[in-house]
Scaffold this motif. Structure first.
Motif, short mmCIF file in Angstrom:
data_model
loop_
_atom_site.label_atom_id
_atom_site.label_comp_id
_atom_site.label_asym_id
_atom_site.label_seq_id
_atom_site.Cartn_x
_atom_site.Cartn_y
_atom_site.Cartn_z
N UNK A 179 -15.19 4.86 -1.60
CA UNK A 179 -16.41 4.31 -2.17
C UNK A 179 -17.53 5.34 -2.27
N UNK A 180 -17.69 6.14 -1.22
CA UNK A 180 -18.81 7.08 -1.19
C UNK A 180 -18.52 8.35 -2.00
N UNK A 230 -6.50 11.41 7.28
CA UNK A 230 -7.85 10.88 7.41
C UNK A 230 -8.15 9.86 6.31
N UNK A 242 -8.71 5.84 6.80
CA UNK A 242 -10.00 5.33 6.36
C UNK A 242 -9.85 4.16 5.38
N UNK A 243 -8.93 4.34 4.46
CA UNK A 243 -8.80 3.33 3.40
C UNK A 243 -7.65 2.37 3.66
N UNK A 244 -7.38 2.15 4.94
CA UNK A 244 -6.27 1.27 5.32
C UNK A 244 -6.29 -0.05 4.58
N UNK A 245 -7.48 -0.60 4.46
CA UNK A 245 -7.58 -1.95 3.92
C UNK A 245 -7.95 -1.97 2.46
N UNK A 246 -7.69 -0.85 1.79
CA UNK A 246 -8.04 -0.76 0.39
C UNK A 246 -7.31 -1.81 -0.41
N UNK A 300 2.24 -1.03 4.60
CA UNK A 300 2.87 -1.85 5.63
C UNK A 300 4.39 -1.70 5.56
N UNK A 314 5.47 1.58 7.03
CA UNK A 314 5.34 1.50 8.48
C UNK A 314 6.54 0.77 9.09
N UNK A 364 -3.42 9.96 14.68
CA UNK A 364 -4.85 9.68 14.54
C UNK A 364 -5.68 10.70 15.30
#
Lengths: 194, 194
Positions: free
Chosen positions: A27-28, A104, A108-112, A120, A123, A164
């Motif tokens: 987003x940023x 990273x 950060x954008x795991x839930x994008x 998932x 994983x 991580x």
DNA sequence: GGTTCATATGAACAAGCGTTCAGGTATAGA
DNA sequence: TCTATACCTGAACGCTTGTTCATATGAACC
């Protein structure tokens, strides 16, 4: 101003994107900064990618392929369960060290909104690989008996935590130190310290 | 329209913020959505918080205090090293289950320009606690000898990974399963399965 | 030179953002 | 009823964003 080949330009854009996206998050991150980093103009990005989202997706897909290819390349062979687990851990950690930026970004954008399911699935696939190794180890008498699903889950979570930590704090954890620790918990007989 | 007490309103804002920030991340979260979620107007938020950043900081600080308070409250007492470690793990995991949203936000904004140092300090503090427990365990003959710094780092990373997994996938990992696994690797004598 | 083609540019646009502020409303005491 | 106080509102402002597009550039052919 300078003329470049299309391939070269696309590569530049992808590299700059990785830099900016991983530092700022999706987003940023903004197109102007990516263009500046790649030393091209704003409009050029839109020649090679439909929009910001497609650029991001392309980036993720590229990098993920590298990892999955390497994991698939692991020879199942006739190794012992310990050795198989060691190799699995080593491949993951080496990848993490080499591709910190991507890790990273990934975290950060795991839930994008897009791609959660794929993440998932990846994983769970990894957990299954670990589970198979553990089951083999138990069957051959190498590992003590345990609930292989639970243990596989814990090992994968452990790996995740280590990755991580590597990515965030840039610390160097030796794959052997982690393998030793995990094998202590799995092996039947006392695990000898090196 | 309805009149509320200032305290009630502030609480509403903080709750809505946690909801929106943790779902979208800091950059993508927007004040209009927070206001809507809290069922108040945009302007009201700026009565209680100077700006978006201060609101975010307030949220983080509030939540973090809850966790550190609970960890500090852990009685060092005369427990065995195993029991101390079990309690440490239990406190962390219980917190993670109860505050998934906060964990998600925390991970997502790991590299946020403000507060990185504080996060790192907290993390190192936790590693020191684990290290002390391990050293005690080795001294009392409960744990096998090991490099307590390395092992503490691995255990903390493991905990981090488990917490990440709990927060992301909403799976329920029993603290005992994790304790058992870790203790297997630490204890001198064979660790009995329940 | 002229033409064609792939490549590159950045001003301009609409949409969305954080933030402000002049004004509104309910409650409590006089 | 009037006044004071605490609380709330949302249109408006200035800025940044993703995206577009008319235009420019250079190389490769004839």
């Amino acid at each position: 101003m300078n003329k470049r080949s299309g391939i070269e330009t696309k590569k530049r854009i992808l590299e700059a994107s990785m830099d900016v996206f991983s530092r700022k998050g999706y987003a940023a991150a903004n197109i102007r900064e990516i263009a500046k980093t790649a030393q091209i103009s704003i409009g050029t990005i839109y020649i090679y990618f439909k929009n910001k989202e497609e650029l991001y997706q392309n980036l993720i897909e590229n990098k993920k392929k590298e990892l999955t290819d390497r994991i698939v390349a692991m020879s199942p062979g006739k190794k012992s369960a310990s050795e198989a687990l060691k190799e699995f851990i080593r491949v993951h950690l080496e990848y993490a060290v080499r591709h910190r930026e991507f890790i990273l970004l990934h975290i950060r954008e795991h839930g994008f909104s897009f791609g959660i399911e794929k993440k998932r699935a990846f994983f769970n696939q990894q957990i299954e690989i670990i589970e198979r190794i553990i089951k083999n180890g138990i069957k051959s008498g190498e590992f003590r008996k345990s609930n292989s699903v639970d243990v596989a889950r814990i090992i994968m979570a452990t790996l995740r935590g280590i990755i991580l930590t590597i990515a965030l704090d840039n610390v160097n954890i030796k794959p052997e130190a982690l393998s030793d620790f995990i094998l202590c918990a799995l092996l039947k007989k006392e695990y000898g310290k090196k």
